[in-house]
Design an enzyme around this catalytic site. Structure first.
Site, mmCIF file in Angstrom:
data_model
loop_
_atom_site.group_PDB
_atom_site.id
_atom_site.type_symbol
_atom_site.label_atom_id
_atom_site.label_comp_id
_atom_site.label_asym_id
_atom_site.label_seq_id
_atom_site.Cartn_x
_atom_site.Cartn_y
_atom_site.Cartn_z
ATOM 1 N N LYS A 15 0.822 -1.211 0.000
ATOM 2 C CA LYS A 15 0.000 0.000 0.000
ATOM 3 C C LYS A 15 0.862 1.270 0.000
ATOM 4 O O LYS A 15 0.614 2.194 -0.761
ATOM 5 C CB LYS A 15 -0.866 0.074 1.273
ATOM 6 N N ARG A 90 -10.254 1.281 7.543
ATOM 7 C CA ARG A 90 -9.929 -0.122 7.737
ATOM 8 C C ARG A 90 -11.031 -0.885 8.434
ATOM 9 O O ARG A 90 -10.913 -2.084 8.624
ATOM 10 C CB ARG A 90 -8.711 -0.201 8.627
ATOM 11 N N ARG A 124 11.504 -6.853 5.273
ATOM 12 C CA ARG A 124 11.299 -5.401 5.201
ATOM 13 C C ARG A 124 12.109 -4.636 6.247
ATOM 14 O O ARG A 124 12.175 -5.022 7.399
ATOM 15 C CB ARG A 124 9.812 -5.110 5.401
ATOM 16 N N ARG A 156 10.301 -3.119 11.733
ATOM 17 C CA ARG A 156 9.190 -2.602 12.534
ATOM 18 C C ARG A 156 8.904 -3.513 13.722
ATOM 19 O O ARG A 156 9.099 -4.713 13.649
ATOM 20 C CB ARG A 156 7.948 -2.473 11.652
ATOM 21 N N ARG A 167 -2.139 -9.439 12.411
ATOM 22 C CA ARG A 167 -2.459 -8.331 11.484
ATOM 23 C C ARG A 167 -3.268 -8.851 10.301
ATOM 24 O O ARG A 167 -4.209 -8.204 9.842
ATOM 25 C CB ARG A 167 -1.177 -7.647 11.006
HETATM 26 P P1 ADP Z 1 0.022 -2.827 7.726
HETATM 27 O O1 ADP Z 1 -1.188 -2.579 6.884
HETATM 28 O O2 ADP Z 1 1.158 -3.342 6.937
HETATM 29 O O3 ADP Z 1 -0.277 -3.636 8.951
HETATM 30 P P2 ADP Z 1 0.179 -0.010 8.514
HETATM 31 O O4 ADP Z 1 1.411 0.787 8.599
HETATM 32 O O5 ADP Z 1 -0.864 0.422 7.539
HETATM 33 O O6 ADP Z 1 0.653 -1.488 8.242
HETATM 34 O O7 ADP Z 1 -0.511 -0.101 9.949
HETATM 35 C C1 ADP Z 1 0.221 -0.495 11.093
HETATM 36 C C2 ADP Z 1 -0.675 -0.545 12.310
HETATM 37 O O8 ADP Z 1 -1.236 0.754 12.558
HETATM 38 C C3 ADP Z 1 -1.881 -1.469 12.190
HETATM 39 O O9 ADP Z 1 -1.559 -2.797 12.531
HETATM 40 C C4 ADP Z 1 -2.848 -0.821 13.187
HETATM 41 O O10 ADP Z 1 -2.521 -1.173 14.517
HETATM 42 C C5 ADP Z 1 -2.568 0.645 13.021
HETATM 43 N N1 ADP Z 1 -3.469 1.277 12.010
HETATM 44 C C6 ADP Z 1 -3.115 1.784 10.806
HETATM 45 N N2 ADP Z 1 -4.188 2.279 10.155
HETATM 46 C C7 ADP Z 1 -5.248 2.081 10.970
HETATM 47 C C8 ADP Z 1 -6.645 2.342 10.879
HETATM 48 N N3 ADP Z 1 -7.187 2.932 9.808
HETATM 49 N N4 ADP Z 1 -7.439 1.973 11.925
HETATM 50 C C9 ADP Z 1 -6.923 1.399 13.022
HETATM 51 N N5 ADP Z 1 -5.635 1.100 13.173
HETATM 52 C C10 ADP Z 1 -4.787 1.434 12.176
#
Ligand code: ADP
Length: 211
Positions: A15, A90, A124, A156, A167
């Site tokens: 993404k 999400r 990563r 990370r 996740r």
């Molecule tokens: P990925 O999709 O690879 O897990 P992101 O960087 O998009 O990584 O998100 C990392 C973490 O941040 C998620 O596991 C969640 O805990 C939090 N997060 C990100 N976007 C949202 C969202 N829209 N709603 C709730 N939590 C979020």
């Protein structure tokens, strides 16, 4: 082409890479909820301290936090003429919150099989400003150092196999209804997210340009 786009996909789905390219192409900001939350954590803000435990467990951060930071960011002047939202909404309640403002014109979901997700996340590495590398597929010129700003690369905190499982499960449970919601509105574009970033970008562009 549309100027308000949502990019969704599983963890490790690509993404962020796609969103930053599209943002550059369109001249609109790339707004990543994950990046904004990690910044809050890095600054040890009150909000970041609340979010951290959820992130490290692979769970979603509560809506009131995420909706608040996203709405605030969308209200900034540079987002008036469009945006690429990466990782938001999400869950269904977030999609509904987005309806209170100008919603997306198109939603792209990157499709990547689970086993590929594990391979990508294990390799990563990111720098503190968010530049992303993969030790096997797109390594930095000097191991462990960001090509762009020379900062040390890190893995990370949510990259362990156990947390990645969580996740993925969270994605399937919470985000599938969001995909169905946008599909019902005729906005959803499912795109194959496998292959290298250039291929994925070209696929997405041709899909969006023909829509
Ligand atoms: P990925 O999709 O690879 O897990 P992101 O960087 O998009 O990584 O998100 C990392 C973490 O941040 C998620 O596991 C969640 O805990 C939090 N997060 C990100 N976007 C949202 C969202 N829209 N709603 C709730 N939590 C979020």
């Amino acid at each position: 082409m549309h100027r308000r786009l949502v990019i969704l996909g599983p963890p490790g789905g690509g993404k962020g890479t796609l969103a930053s390219r599209l943002a550059e192409h369109l001249g609109v900001p790339h707004i990543s909820t994950g990046d904004m939350l990690r910044l809050e954590v890095a600054h040890a803000s009150a909000l970041g301290s609340r979010a951290q435990a959820f992130m490290n467990a692979g769970e979603l951060v509560p809506d009131e936090i995420v909706v608040e930071i996203t709405t605030r960011r969308l209200a900034e002047p540079d987002a008036a003429d469009g945006w690429i939202l990466d990782g938001f909404p999400r869950e269904l309640s977030q999609a509904q919150a987005l309806e209170d403002q100008l919603g997306p014109e198109a939603v792209v979901v990157l499709q990547v099989p689970d086993d590929e997700v594990f391979i990508r996340i294990a390799g990563r590495r990111t720098c503190p400003s968010g530049h992303v590398y993969n030790v096997r597929r797109s390594p930095p010129k000097t191991p462990g150092v960001c090509d762009i700003d020379g900062l040390p690369l890190q893995q990370r905190e949510d990259a362990s196999e156990e947390v990645v499982e969580e996740r993925l499960a969270t994605y399937k449970r919470e985000t599938t209804p969001v995909l169905d919601y946008y599909d019902g509105k005729g906005l959803l574009h499912r795109v194959d997210g496998t292959g290298d970033p250039d291929q994925v970008y070209e696929r997405v562009l041709s899909e969006l340009e023909s829509s």
